[in-house]
Each structure stands twice: as C-alpha cells, then as structure tokens.
Design an enzyme around this catalytic site. Structure first.
Site, PDB file in Angstrom:
ATOM      1  N   ALA A  71       0.843  -1.200   0.000  1.00 33.44           N
ATOM      2  CA  ALA A  71       0.000   0.000   0.000  1.00 33.44           C
ATOM      3  C   ALA A  71       0.878   1.250   0.000  1.00 33.44           C
ATOM      4  O   ALA A  71       0.537   2.262  -0.617  1.00 33.44           O
ATOM      5  CB  ALA A  71      -0.905  -0.016   1.219  1.00 33.44           C
ATOM      6  N   THR A  72       2.012   1.180   0.669  1.00 33.62           N
ATOM      7  CA  THR A  72       2.918   2.337   0.695  1.00 33.62           C
ATOM      8  C   THR A  72       3.316   2.717  -0.732  1.00 33.62           C
ATOM      9  O   THR A  72       3.302   3.903  -1.105  1.00 33.62           O
ATOM     10  CB  THR A  72       4.176   2.001   1.534  1.00 33.62           C
ATOM     11  N   ASN A 153      -6.020   3.311  11.117  1.00 33.94           N
ATOM     12  CA  ASN A 153      -5.354   2.085  11.550  1.00 33.94           C
ATOM     13  C   ASN A 153      -5.136   2.025  13.061  1.00 33.94           C
ATOM     14  O   ASN A 153      -4.967   0.948  13.616  1.00 33.94           O
ATOM     15  CB  ASN A 153      -4.000   1.940  10.840  1.00 33.94           C
ATOM     16  N   GLN A 181      -6.697  -0.384   5.595  1.00 34.14           N
ATOM     17  CA  GLN A 181      -7.257  -1.074   6.763  1.00 34.14           C
ATOM     18  C   GLN A 181      -8.744  -1.340   6.595  1.00 34.14           C
ATOM     19  O   GLN A 181      -9.278  -2.284   7.184  1.00 34.14           O
ATOM     20  CB  GLN A 181      -7.045  -0.248   8.047  1.00 34.14           C
ATOM     21  N   SER A 201      -3.474  -3.863   0.599  1.00 34.08           N
ATOM     22  CA  SER A 201      -2.217  -4.498   1.000  1.00 34.08           C
ATOM     23  C   SER A 201      -2.559  -5.935   1.387  1.00 34.08           C
ATOM     24  O   SER A 201      -3.341  -6.164   2.311  1.00 34.08           O
ATOM     25  CB  SER A 201      -1.645  -3.735   2.190  1.00 34.08           C
ATOM     26  N   HIS A 203      -1.083  -8.259   2.962  1.00 32.52           N
ATOM     27  CA  HIS A 203      -0.788  -8.812   4.300  1.00 32.52           C
ATOM     28  C   HIS A 203      -1.746  -8.309   5.378  1.00 32.52           C
ATOM     29  O   HIS A 203      -1.717  -8.803   6.505  1.00 32.52           O
ATOM     30  CB  HIS A 203       0.680  -8.573   4.682  1.00 32.52           C
ATOM     31  N   THR A 241       9.830  -7.593 -12.651  1.00 35.14           N
ATOM     32  CA  THR A 241       9.159  -8.879 -12.840  1.00 35.14           C
ATOM     33  C   THR A 241       8.039  -9.033 -11.815  1.00 35.14           C
ATOM     34  O   THR A 241       8.274  -8.859 -10.619  1.00 35.14           O
ATOM     35  CB  THR A 241      10.180 -10.022 -12.648  1.00 35.14           C
ATOM     36  N   CYS A 327       4.871   0.453  11.709  1.00 37.31           N
ATOM     37  CA  CYS A 327       6.046   1.133  11.152  1.00 37.31           C
ATOM     38  C   CYS A 327       6.488   2.317  11.994  1.00 37.31           C
ATOM     39  O   CYS A 327       7.606   2.776  11.861  1.00 37.31           O
ATOM     40  CB  CYS A 327       5.833   1.540   9.703  1.00 37.31           C
TER      41      CYS A 327
HETATM   42  N1  PLP Z   1      -2.069   2.705   5.152  1.00 37.00           N
HETATM   43  C1  PLP Z   1      -2.546   2.255   6.327  1.00 37.00           C
HETATM   44  C2  PLP Z   1      -3.811   2.842   6.876  1.00 37.00           C
HETATM   45  C3  PLP Z   1      -1.872   1.255   7.017  1.00 37.00           C
HETATM   46  O1  PLP Z   1      -2.341   0.822   8.197  1.00 37.00           O
HETATM   47  C4  PLP Z   1      -0.683   0.724   6.455  1.00 37.00           C
HETATM   48  C5  PLP Z   1       0.097  -0.308   7.181  1.00 37.00           C
HETATM   49  O2  PLP Z   1       0.015  -0.450   8.378  1.00 37.00           O
HETATM   50  C6  PLP Z   1      -0.236   1.215   5.224  1.00 37.00           C
HETATM   51  C7  PLP Z   1      -0.954   2.200   4.608  1.00 37.00           C
HETATM   52  C8  PLP Z   1       1.001   0.665   4.582  1.00 37.00           C
HETATM   53  O3  PLP Z   1       0.774  -0.646   4.147  1.00 37.00           O
HETATM   54  P1  PLP Z   1       1.946  -1.597   3.586  1.00 37.00           P
HETATM   55  O4  PLP Z   1       2.426  -2.371   4.762  1.00 37.00           O
HETATM   56  O5  PLP Z   1       1.306  -2.461   2.558  1.00 37.00           O
HETATM   57  O6  PLP Z   1       2.961  -0.702   2.997  1.00 37.00           O
END
Ligand code: PLP
Length: 387
Positions: A71-72, A153, A181, A201, A203, A241, A327
């Site tokens: 997602a980042t 989140n 989320q 995302s 995971h 890839t 993070c």
């Molecule tokens: N956006 C939100 C609201 C999140 O909670 C997170 C991860 O905790 C992210 C973005 C980033 O996700 P990713 O781990 O896929 O980079």
C-alpha cells in the site's frame, strides 16, 4: 497460551491463500513477462485472473488495477504522479492529520521539494474532519489531490467516504482514499463510493507480505507516472518482474475478503465488544479512543490512565498488541493520531491498540482480558507505592 491481537500490523496467511499460492512458487514458476513458452503464458494467465479478482472485490475494472509491492508504494505512486516533475506547479494536496505515514511522508517530502501547497486538516476528538470546513478549503483549492483514509489504523474511526468524495469532485479534485485497513472490514466499491484511487495491501487481509494494489475508480491510469522504471510491466507504470505467487495470493485473499465480509465482520465485532466490556468492567480509569459508533469492527484503542502502555505490553509478553502502527512503533514520540484527536502526551503514551481478525478466538479474548487487567492493576499499584 498466547494471543495475537495485532491484525492491523499484519495478518497470518489464510490456508486457502497458502494453497492457491504454493504451486506458483514451486512447479509453476514462470515469469509472467515471458512470451515464448507455456510457463510464461500460464504465469501471465494467473496474474490476469488475480488482477480481476482484486478489481472485482473493489468494484473496479482490471485495466484500472495496478499490482504493486505494498500500500505504501500505491500511495506514493499517486502522490508522486500528482505532484509531477515541474517545480512550483500551481497545485495543492489536502490531507488529514491522522493519515498513515505512507501518505503524510510523501506529501510532506514532495511538497517541500516542489513547492506544491499542502494542507493538513485537523480532526475532532473522535477523529473526524469538519466537512463544512473541508468544503470551503476545497473550493479555495480547485483541482486538489485529496488524500483521506477510509478507516484509521490506530483508532478504527471510519470516515464518511462518500461525503468526502462528493466534496472533492464538486471542486474538480482527485480523491485518493487509503483503504488499506478498511478493505476486508467494510464494503469498499470504488465506483459507487466515488473513490478515484484506493489501496490494498495483501498482508492486512490474510495474504502474503510484499504485494498490494492501486485500484483506480475511473479510467485514471493515464494520470499516473511510474515510480519504478524498467521493462514496461503494468502498462509501463511499474517496472519489474511481477511477483506471481504473491499476486495469486493477493487475488485469493481479496476474493475471500469480499465473499466473507458480512459473516467475518459480525463475528469479529462481537469479540471486540467482549474484549472492551471485559477490560472496562474490571479496570478503573480507562477510556476508548476514536468514534465508538463509526469504527472498524476489529479495532479497539484503549487508554489506561497513569499506565505506560509499553510497560503494560511488555508485562503481558505473550499477548501481541501494540501502541500504534507497526512502522512507527520504533519511534520515540507519542502517536501522531492520538495527539491529533487531542490527547496529552502522557495520555497518548498510555494507549494500547487491540486489533482482531479472522482467526481470533473467544479463548484468546478471555486470556487477553485476564492479562490486561492483571498487568494494569499491578502497574497502578506499583506506581502508588512509589509515590
Ligand atoms: N495505510 C494504512 C492505513 C496502514 O495501516 C498501512 C500499514 O500499516 C499502510 C498504509 C502501509 O501498508 P503496507 O504495509 O502495505 O505498505
């Protein structure tokens, strides 16, 4: 016994996702860009099916669904594309004080670099923006990129996505909605919700780490520019890839998230309420952060007045919970989300995020209540003895 209640940080692979993924990492290991043989064709077909599954789960078209690493990356791609490469362009980004750093950091960094205007909108004590104030701001900044998450989140507060989308479009803006989320815990449909760009995302939804998607609500892929240049994959918007096994896992995780949304949210909501009721009933001086009504079914952010949350978490050691997003968990300051909803530094350091998921059991909840209550009492007693 132990309990894992940190699903907003990451989730375990669903066994169905694991089964779907495995062959693509073992006997069917082709490069989806190889055009000359069956291994490549099969891999390309698997990627195409997974892309359709992601797109279907969010009400988008596969052609508007880019497969990325996280997602980042998806969020950075949109911010970078909007800011563009011309310095001092007359553009504005509007975002919110409680966004994830995956939005705030590129907005701050790229706006400082290019001179693009940046407004970071404040929230009230439940984590909501004032929509009238937002409408005024957007009228004064036509064509802005507006980045607001669907659900927070840390507190779980759910934003009124459709209302925000219509304000953004009334001002000719583009709506980037971080649905990382919310997806899998709320229904997200980019076309009926009016979202221009949404994020997934894997995971966070019982898929593998290191794979995600950027999903455009309309035909907006020509608004994007690549962050990563390379072999022209993903319509030239993301070189490299493709991670075939990961993408297959993402597709399967999205399919399950969509098909099982209703049953899983009601089951998880009952467990979340049991956890909150149990802790609140047996612990003095606790409070719940965020909007109690419009909140993700799986998230509870509880403050324990006078208790240091990190000490509490360490004291429980076999209960996995967190103080904030994974993070930022290494950083020293208080959570920017809790500060934005008006908590003092001391109160912000006293909050614990509990996040539940598909595999959470009632036994884990009851075990966690017992551990939290015992540790909180112990720490409060130790503090009063020291005084
Ligand atoms: N956006 C939100 C609201 C999140 O909670 C997170 C991860 O905790 C992210 C973005 C980033 O996700 P990713 O781990 O896929 O980079």
């Amino acid at each position: 016994m132990s309990a894992y209640l940190d699903y907003n940080a990451t989730t375990p692979l669903d066994p169905r996702v694991c089964r779907a993924t495995k062959p693509w990492a073992t006997e069917r290991f082709g490069n989806a860009s190889s055009r000359d043989h069956r291994f490549g064709w099969d891999a390309a077909e698997a990627v195409s099916e997974a892309r359709s599954s992601v797109a279907d789960a969010l009400g988008a078209g596969p052609v508007n669904t880019l497969l990325v690493s996280s997602a980042t990356e998806a969020l950075n791609t949109v911010v970078r594309s909007y800011v563009g490469y011309d310095r001092w362009a007359q553009k504005t980004i509007v975002t919110c004080a409680t966004e994830h750093e995956a939005v705030l950091a590129p907005c701050r960094g790229l706006c400082a670099l290019t001179g693009v205007g940046l407004h970071i909108v404040a929230v009230d004590d439940a984590g909501h923006v004032d929509l009238e104030q937002l409408a005024r701001l957007l009228r004064a900044s036509p064509g802005a990129l507006v980045a607001f998450m669907a659900a927070n989140n840390e507190t779980g507060t759910v934003h009124p996505v459709r209302e925000i989308a219509s304000l953004v479009h009334a001002a000719d803006g583009l709506f980037l909605c971080d649905t990382t989320q919310a997806f899998g815990r709320c229904a997200i449909d980019v076309s009926s919700d009016g979202i221009d760009f949404a994020t997934v995302s894997a995971h966070k939804i019982h898929g593998p780490q290191g794979v995600g998607a950027l999903v455009a609500g309309r035909s907006l892929t020509d608004e994007l520019q690549p962050l990563i240049l390379g072999g022209g994959q993903e319509q030239g918007l993301r070189g490299g890839t493709p991670n075939v096994a990961g993408i297959v896992g993402l597709g399967e995780a999205c399919r399950i998230a969509r098909d099982e949304l209703d049953q899983s949210t009601s089951r998880i909501g009952v467990l979340r309420d049991r956890l909150e009721d149990g802790i609140v009933a047996q612990t003095k001086d606790v409070w719940i952060n965020g909007d109690r009504r419009r909140r993700l079914c799986n998230t509870s952010n509880i403050g324990f007045r006078g208790v240091d949350a990190r000490t509490l978490i360490r004291d429980m050691h076999d209960v996995a919970v967190s103080t904030r997003s994974a993070c930022s968990s290494g950083s020293a300051g208080p959570s920017h989300v809790l500060k934005a909803i008006g908590l003092s530094d001391e109160d912000a350091y006293s909050c614990v995020r509990f996040s539940l998921g598909r595999f959470t059991t009632q036994d884990e909840i009851d075990y966690t209540i017992g551990k939290v209550v015992a540790s909180a009492h112990k720490l409060v007693r130790a503090k009063s003895v020291r005084r």
